[in-house]
Design a protein around this motif. Structure first.
Motif, PDB file in Angstrom:
ATOM      1  N   LEU A 335      95.364 -49.270 -68.365  1.00  0.00           N
ATOM      2  CA  LEU A 335      96.368 -48.216 -68.510  1.00  0.00           C
ATOM      3  C   LEU A 335      95.937 -47.249 -69.601  1.00  0.00           C
ATOM      4  O   LEU A 335      95.583 -47.661 -70.708  1.00  0.00           O
ATOM      5  CB  LEU A 335      97.734 -48.822 -68.837  1.00  0.00           C
ATOM      6  CG  LEU A 335      98.313 -49.758 -67.767  1.00  0.00           C
ATOM      7  CD1 LEU A 335      99.669 -50.294 -68.217  1.00  0.00           C
ATOM      8  CD2 LEU A 335      98.447 -49.047 -66.423  1.00  0.00           C
ATOM      9  N   TYR A 336      95.992 -45.954 -69.269  1.00  0.00           N
ATOM     10  CA  TYR A 336      95.512 -44.918 -70.176  1.00  0.00           C
ATOM     11  C   TYR A 336      96.491 -43.746 -70.170  1.00  0.00           C
ATOM     12  O   TYR A 336      97.175 -43.479 -69.167  1.00  0.00           O
ATOM     13  CB  TYR A 336      94.139 -44.397 -69.725  1.00  0.00           C
ATOM     14  CG  TYR A 336      93.113 -45.473 -69.496  1.00  0.00           C
ATOM     15  CD1 TYR A 336      92.262 -45.892 -70.513  1.00  0.00           C
ATOM     16  CD2 TYR A 336      92.992 -46.085 -68.246  1.00  0.00           C
ATOM     17  CE1 TYR A 336      91.319 -46.879 -70.293  1.00  0.00           C
ATOM     18  CE2 TYR A 336      92.052 -47.082 -68.017  1.00  0.00           C
ATOM     19  CZ  TYR A 336      91.213 -47.470 -69.048  1.00  0.00           C
ATOM     20  OH  TYR A 336      90.283 -48.459 -68.828  1.00  0.00           O
ATOM     21  N   SER A 337      96.544 -43.035 -71.280  1.00  0.00           N
ATOM     22  CA  SER A 337      97.225 -41.736 -71.264  1.00  0.00           C
ATOM     23  C   SER A 337      96.427 -40.812 -70.363  1.00  0.00           C
ATOM     24  O   SER A 337      95.193 -40.792 -70.434  1.00  0.00           O
ATOM     25  CB  SER A 337      97.307 -41.162 -72.674  1.00  0.00           C
ATOM     26  OG  SER A 337      98.108 -41.983 -73.507  1.00  0.00           O
ATOM     27  N   PRO A 338      97.072 -40.043 -69.494  1.00  0.00           N
ATOM     28  CA  PRO A 338      96.325 -39.207 -68.559  1.00  0.00           C
ATOM     29  C   PRO A 338      95.679 -37.980 -69.199  1.00  0.00           C
ATOM     30  O   PRO A 338      94.790 -37.359 -68.596  1.00  0.00           O
ATOM     31  CB  PRO A 338      97.372 -38.796 -67.529  1.00  0.00           C
ATOM     32  CG  PRO A 338      98.663 -38.852 -68.280  1.00  0.00           C
ATOM     33  CD  PRO A 338      98.519 -39.984 -69.247  1.00  0.00           C
ATOM     34  N   GLY A 339      96.115 -37.622 -70.396  1.00  0.00           N
ATOM     35  CA  GLY A 339      95.540 -36.443 -71.029  1.00  0.00           C
ATOM     36  C   GLY A 339      95.754 -35.194 -70.182  1.00  0.00           C
ATOM     37  O   GLY A 339      96.755 -35.058 -69.471  1.00  0.00           O
ATOM     38  N   SER A 340      94.790 -34.302 -70.227  1.00  0.00           N
ATOM     39  CA  SER A 340      94.940 -33.020 -69.529  1.00  0.00           C
ATOM     40  C   SER A 340      94.865 -33.126 -68.015  1.00  0.00           C
ATOM     41  O   SER A 340      95.142 -32.150 -67.314  1.00  0.00           O
ATOM     42  CB  SER A 340      93.880 -32.038 -70.022  1.00  0.00           C
ATOM     43  OG  SER A 340      94.096 -31.717 -71.387  1.00  0.00           O
ATOM     44  N   THR A 341      94.488 -34.311 -67.477  1.00  0.00           N
ATOM     45  CA  THR A 341      94.521 -34.464 -66.019  1.00  0.00           C
ATOM     46  C   THR A 341      95.962 -34.419 -65.501  1.00  0.00           C
ATOM     47  O   THR A 341      96.197 -34.269 -64.305  1.00  0.00           O
ATOM     48  CB  THR A 341      93.869 -35.792 -65.584  1.00  0.00           C
ATOM     49  OG1 THR A 341      94.592 -36.893 -66.161  1.00  0.00           O
ATOM     50  CG2 THR A 341      92.417 -35.865 -66.035  1.00  0.00           C
ATOM     51  N   TYR A 342      96.915 -34.547 -66.420  1.00  0.00           N
ATOM     52  CA  TYR A 342      98.344 -34.489 -66.087  1.00  0.00           C
ATOM     53  C   TYR A 342      98.811 -33.054 -65.858  1.00  0.00           C
ATOM     54  O   TYR A 342      99.854 -32.820 -65.237  1.00  0.00           O
ATOM     55  CB  TYR A 342      99.102 -35.096 -67.261  1.00  0.00           C
ATOM     56  CG  TYR A 342     100.471 -35.657 -66.981  1.00  0.00           C
ATOM     57  CD1 TYR A 342     100.740 -36.452 -65.879  1.00  0.00           C
ATOM     58  CD2 TYR A 342     101.521 -35.427 -67.882  1.00  0.00           C
ATOM     59  CE1 TYR A 342     101.999 -36.995 -65.669  1.00  0.00           C
ATOM     60  CE2 TYR A 342     102.786 -35.959 -67.686  1.00  0.00           C
ATOM     61  CZ  TYR A 342     103.012 -36.753 -66.572  1.00  0.00           C
ATOM     62  OH  TYR A 342     104.257 -37.294 -66.377  1.00  0.00           O
ATOM     63  N   LYS A 343      98.055 -32.098 -66.358  1.00  0.00           N
ATOM     64  CA  LYS A 343      98.519 -30.712 -66.396  1.00  0.00           C
ATOM     65  C   LYS A 343      98.751 -30.072 -65.031  1.00  0.00           C
ATOM     66  O   LYS A 343      99.727 -29.312 -64.873  1.00  0.00           O
ATOM     67  CB  LYS A 343      97.556 -29.866 -67.234  1.00  0.00           C
ATOM     68  CG  LYS A 343      97.606 -30.223 -68.728  1.00  0.00           C
ATOM     69  CD  LYS A 343      96.578 -29.459 -69.546  1.00  0.00           C
ATOM     70  CE  LYS A 343      96.680 -29.801 -71.023  1.00  0.00           C
ATOM     71  NZ  LYS A 343      95.649 -29.132 -71.849  1.00  0.00           N
ATOM     72  N   PRO A 344      97.915 -30.302 -64.012  1.00  0.00           N
ATOM     73  CA  PRO A 344      98.243 -29.720 -62.701  1.00  0.00           C
ATOM     74  C   PRO A 344      99.604 -30.175 -62.182  1.00  0.00           C
ATOM     75  O   PRO A 344     100.340 -29.374 -61.585  1.00  0.00           O
ATOM     76  CB  PRO A 344      97.100 -30.229 -61.806  1.00  0.00           C
ATOM     77  CG  PRO A 344      95.959 -30.441 -62.741  1.00  0.00           C
ATOM     78  CD  PRO A 344      96.587 -30.948 -64.001  1.00  0.00           C
ATOM     79  N   LEU A 345      99.946 -31.450 -62.425  1.00  0.00           N
ATOM     80  CA  LEU A 345     101.253 -31.944 -61.991  1.00  0.00           C
ATOM     81  C   LEU A 345     102.375 -31.272 -62.770  1.00  0.00           C
ATOM     82  O   LEU A 345     103.416 -30.901 -62.200  1.00  0.00           O
ATOM     83  CB  LEU A 345     101.309 -33.466 -62.171  1.00  0.00           C
ATOM     84  CG  LEU A 345     102.656 -34.136 -61.887  1.00  0.00           C
ATOM     85  CD1 LEU A 345     103.105 -33.874 -60.457  1.00  0.00           C
ATOM     86  CD2 LEU A 345     102.578 -35.632 -62.159  1.00  0.00           C
ATOM     87  N   VAL A 346     102.183 -31.082 -64.067  1.00  0.00           N
ATOM     88  CA  VAL A 346     103.198 -30.418 -64.891  1.00  0.00           C
ATOM     89  C   VAL A 346     103.420 -28.986 -64.414  1.00  0.00           C
ATOM     90  O   VAL A 346     104.564 -28.524 -64.274  1.00  0.00           O
ATOM     91  CB  VAL A 346     102.779 -30.432 -66.375  1.00  0.00           C
ATOM     92  CG1 VAL A 346     103.776 -29.637 -67.224  1.00  0.00           C
ATOM     93  CG2 VAL A 346     102.663 -31.859 -66.894  1.00  0.00           C
ATOM     94  N   ALA A 347     102.331 -28.284 -64.142  1.00  0.00           N
ATOM     95  CA  ALA A 347     102.448 -26.900 -63.672  1.00  0.00           C
ATOM     96  C   ALA A 347     103.156 -26.835 -62.326  1.00  0.00           C
ATOM     97  O   ALA A 347     104.040 -25.975 -62.115  1.00  0.00           O
ATOM     98  CB  ALA A 347     101.061 -26.274 -63.562  1.00  0.00           C
ATOM     99  N   LEU A 348     102.785 -27.733 -61.405  1.00  0.00           N
ATOM    100  CA  LEU A 348     103.412 -27.740 -60.077  1.00  0.00           C
ATOM    101  C   LEU A 348     104.897 -28.096 -60.185  1.00  0.00           C
ATOM    102  O   LEU A 348     105.746 -27.472 -59.514  1.00  0.00           O
ATOM    103  CB  LEU A 348     102.687 -28.738 -59.174  1.00  0.00           C
ATOM    104  CG  LEU A 348     103.166 -28.819 -57.722  1.00  0.00           C
ATOM    105  CD1 LEU A 348     103.062 -27.456 -57.042  1.00  0.00           C
ATOM    106  CD2 LEU A 348     102.362 -29.861 -56.956  1.00  0.00           C
ATOM    107  N   ALA A 349     105.246 -29.048 -61.030  1.00  0.00           N
ATOM    108  CA  ALA A 349     106.644 -29.433 -61.212  1.00  0.00           C
ATOM    109  C   ALA A 349     107.461 -28.268 -61.773  1.00  0.00           C
ATOM    110  O   ALA A 349     108.598 -28.023 -61.341  1.00  0.00           O
ATOM    111  CB  ALA A 349     106.732 -30.639 -62.151  1.00  0.00           C
ATOM    112  N   ALA A 350     106.890 -27.534 -62.727  1.00  0.00           N
ATOM    113  CA  ALA A 350     107.599 -26.393 -63.315  1.00  0.00           C
ATOM    114  C   ALA A 350     107.794 -25.285 -62.290  1.00  0.00           C
ATOM    115  O   ALA A 350     108.861 -24.639 -62.256  1.00  0.00           O
ATOM    116  CB  ALA A 350     106.824 -25.873 -64.522  1.00  0.00           C
ATOM    117  N   LEU A 351     106.784 -25.058 -61.455  1.00  0.00           N
ATOM    118  CA  LEU A 351     106.913 -24.049 -60.398  1.00  0.00           C
ATOM    119  C   LEU A 351     107.998 -24.451 -59.407  1.00  0.00           C
ATOM    120  O   LEU A 351     108.839 -23.623 -59.005  1.00  0.00           O
ATOM    121  CB  LEU A 351     105.581 -23.879 -59.673  1.00  0.00           C
ATOM    122  CG  LEU A 351     104.469 -23.146 -60.432  1.00  0.00           C
ATOM    123  CD1 LEU A 351     103.143 -23.277 -59.685  1.00  0.00           C
ATOM    124  CD2 LEU A 351     104.828 -21.666 -60.617  1.00  0.00           C
TER     125      LEU A 351
END
Length: 648
Positions: A335-351
């Motif tokens: 188990l790891y923190s996803p770091g910046s690989t999480y960012k596309p999901l964050v952007a899509l969720a905000a959109l």
């Protein structure tokens, strides 16, 4: 004179008559007894006699093979010479016999008393396997000392052990076998499992990975064979015409079923060999349209063959190394923190939530303040005015701080779970961990303290409490590539009987389709394509292929405070983790890959070249299917480039 003789003879006859009758009676009884023994009870006594010289030998069934998606062997069986002991025929005390055989064959038993107690508890007439896969030298020693009384009760049996064709590659996935424990036997009804597969003390069964998960399919049904034994209990010869025996002792073993996995042998080897011996981490490759897992690589690994024998002290020490954790399957249990690989999901969720649109921009000056606390960007000087496209392409932290604050942690958690994060997959691997997608309710329940606004900001860049496995990252990536359709991952293609061709197709979970805006998906996917293909993209120098557009996202995860890193700059264990997710081609994608390299420093240079090698190998096979029939030649693997520059 004549009268005397006549009287004398008469008297003699009178005396001999009872004796004659008695002798005749005895002869009649003897004949009757012989008739009873030879004719009436003949078959029974013959059976009892045969039972004294004929023994039932256990014939283990061949375990089913494990194959890749193209039918190439990954795990099979090979012959093994095993050492057995039958307690009833030992001529010395059990412990003395164990100590002798340990010294005689150099078995390197750590505790002979443990084995002696095990032999004592076993049925005195049932052979117990005490060592598998004897060497040629050990076998020769036993055969050349057959007349030694100290070997009475010991015998050699030819069986089979597992052969893991890729060695350490894929070991966490295939798993390994181990000897059944006494506790497990006690839980079984009359030494059988519910599906009729028999076990005995000394039998092996799957302990980990697919070997354990598919035990009921891979294990066949053992048989028995009549053999003639001598007075010492040693097998003299096989009874060739068992049908003439008055009792049935022959049961043909039934071969286990063969399992065809979704794994691609070439991609598995390619992914494994992109890691150096010093690197630790994981790589998962998914077939985007089907959800088939094509590769699962976990480093460091272990040699599954060593579990066929008692582990040496050196092997046990390595396997229990607290730092390396070679037995941990990092693909599903790391188990790891996803770091910046999480960012596309964050952007899509905000959109999708409508809190921003594609033109939303932020002026990044290298940091942002929340109250008196500063939240910095990885680029100290800042990125300037950043749009959504460039925020993903250049991995701007400040942009995502702002978006995270607008979206909120609970909305983000809801979207993360819809993309497969924070929950176990349907693979049914016992060692898989679910990870964690934090929310305000979770923190209140688990830690008994309220959620803080600053925690939302670091969650938006994939840090903080969020924990995911490499498999979950690959699933999230494939779901974006599938434009909002989550196809649950699969490992088993089919299960086949090699005797009658009977085939089982495991059920597959239904895809979960989300109604997402096609325009929003295009915006995020194009930005991910820019990460690899646009100058300035964080993976431009390390993952780009001239004839194949790849979409990706780099990630770097801080594991300790910066002060500690500065104090110990050469200590690898304090360096950041490197992550990378990718799918290809950008449009009409076929392959999704997630890579984690522990303490690899930068996702761009540390992780993305490994994904590139797997992607390149996959599409090379698509171009030339005729070259995909044999394993990868290690000398022709794509090499990891070492080009200066690159961040995140």
């Amino acid at each position: 004179m004549a009268i005397y003789k006549h009287a004398d003879l008469t008297d003699l006859k009178k005396r001999l008559t009872p004796l004659g009758i008695f002798i005749v009676f005895c002869l009649v009884v003897l004949v009757a007894r012989l008739f009873y023994l030879q004719i009436v009870m003949g078959n029974d006594y013959r059976t009892w006699s045969d039972r004294n010289r004929i023994s039932k030998q256990w014939v283990p069934a061949l375990r089913g093979n494990i194959l890749d998606r193209e039918g190439r062997l990954l795990v099979s069986n090979k012959p093994s010479f095993d050492l057995l002991v039958t307690r009833a025929y030992l001529k010395t005390e059990i412990l003395d016999a164990v100590r002798f055989i340990n010294t005689f064959l150099d078995l390197d038993l750590e505790d002979p008393e443990v084995l002696a107690r095990k032999i004592q508890r076993n049925n005195r007439f049932k052979p117990l396997t005490i060592r598998r896969d004897l060497s040629r030298e050990q076998l020769a020693l036993v055969e050349s000392h057959r007349l030694d009384d100290r070997l009475d009760g010991f015998d050699i049996e030819v069986s089979h052990i597992r052969e893991y064709r890729l060695g350490e590659a894929g070991a966490h996935l295939w798993g390994y076998l181990g000897e059944i424990s006494e506790l497990q036997l006690e839980r079984m009804d009359v030494e059988t499992t519910v599906d009729g597969r028999k076990y005995r003390l000394g039998s092996t069964l799957g302990k980990f990975g697919l070997e354990a998960m598919l035990e009921s399919y891979l294990k066949g049904v053992d048989g028995t064979l009549p053999v003639e034994v001598d007075a010492r209990g040693r097998v003299h010869e096989e009874i060739r015409f068992a049908s003439i025996l008055p009792f049935n002792m022959t049961e043909e073993p039934q071969h286990g079923l063969d399992v065809f996995t979704t794994i691609d042998l070439d991609l598995e080897l390619t992914g494994y060999q992109t890691f150096t011996p010093e690197e630790t981490g994981a790589l998962v490759a998914l077939h985007v349209p089907s959800g088939d897992i094509l590769a699962m690589v976990s480093r460091p690994s272990f040699d599954p063959h060593q579990f066929s024998k008692p582990l040496s002290k050196a092997a046990w020490k390595y396997l229990n190394d607290a730092a390396l954790k070679p037995l941990t399957d990092r693909c599903v249990a790391g188990l790891y923190s996803p770091g910046s690989t999480y960012k596309p999901l964050v952007a899509l969720a905000a959109l999708e939530a409508g809190v921003i649109d594609e033109h939303f921009s932020v002026d990044c000056k290298g940091e942002i303040y929340l109250g008196n606390h500063s939240f910095g960007c990885w680029k100290k000087g800042g990125h300037g005015v950043v749009s959504l496209h460039n925020a993903i392409c250049q991995s701007c932290d400040v942009w995502f701080y702002r978006v995270g604050a607008l979206l909120g942690v609970d909305a983000l958690a809801s979207w993360a779970k819809r993309f497969g994060l924070g929950q176990r997959s349907p693979l049914n691997l016992n060692h898989e961990r679910s990870g964690l997608v934090p929310s305000s309710a979770w923190k209140e329940k688990a830690l008994k303290i309220p959620w803080q606004k600053g925690e939302t900001l670091i969650t938006a860049i994939g840090q903080g409490f969020t924990l995911v496995s490499p498999l979950q990252l690959a699933l999230m990536t494939a779901t974006i590539a599938n434009r909002g359709t989550l196809i649950p991952p699969h490992l088993i293609k089919k299960i086949v009987s090699n005797t009658n061709g009977f085939e089982i197709s495991p059920p597959r979970s239904e895809p979960q389709r989300m109604k997402l805006s096609a325009h929003n998906l295009n915006v995020v996917i194009e930005a991910m394509g820019a990460v690899v293909n646009q100058p300035g993209g964080t993976a431009y120098w390390f993952c780009r292929l001239p004839d194949l557009p790849i979409a990706g996202k780099t990630g770097t995860v801080q594991v300790v405070r910066k002060a500690i890193q500065k104090e110990f700059p050469k200590e690898r264990k304090y360096k950041d983790h490197a992550l990378f997710i990718a799918f290809a081609p950008v449009h009409d994608p076929e392959l999704a890959v997630a890579v984690v390299v522990e303490h690899g420093e930068h996702g761009s240079s540390g992780a993305s070249p490994k994904a590139k090698a797997v992607i390149e190998r996959y599409f090379a096979k698509q171009r030339d299917r005729s070259g995909a029939r044999g394993p990868v030649d290690p000398g022709h693997l794509p090499v990891t480039l070492s080009i200066p520059g690159g961040q995140r």
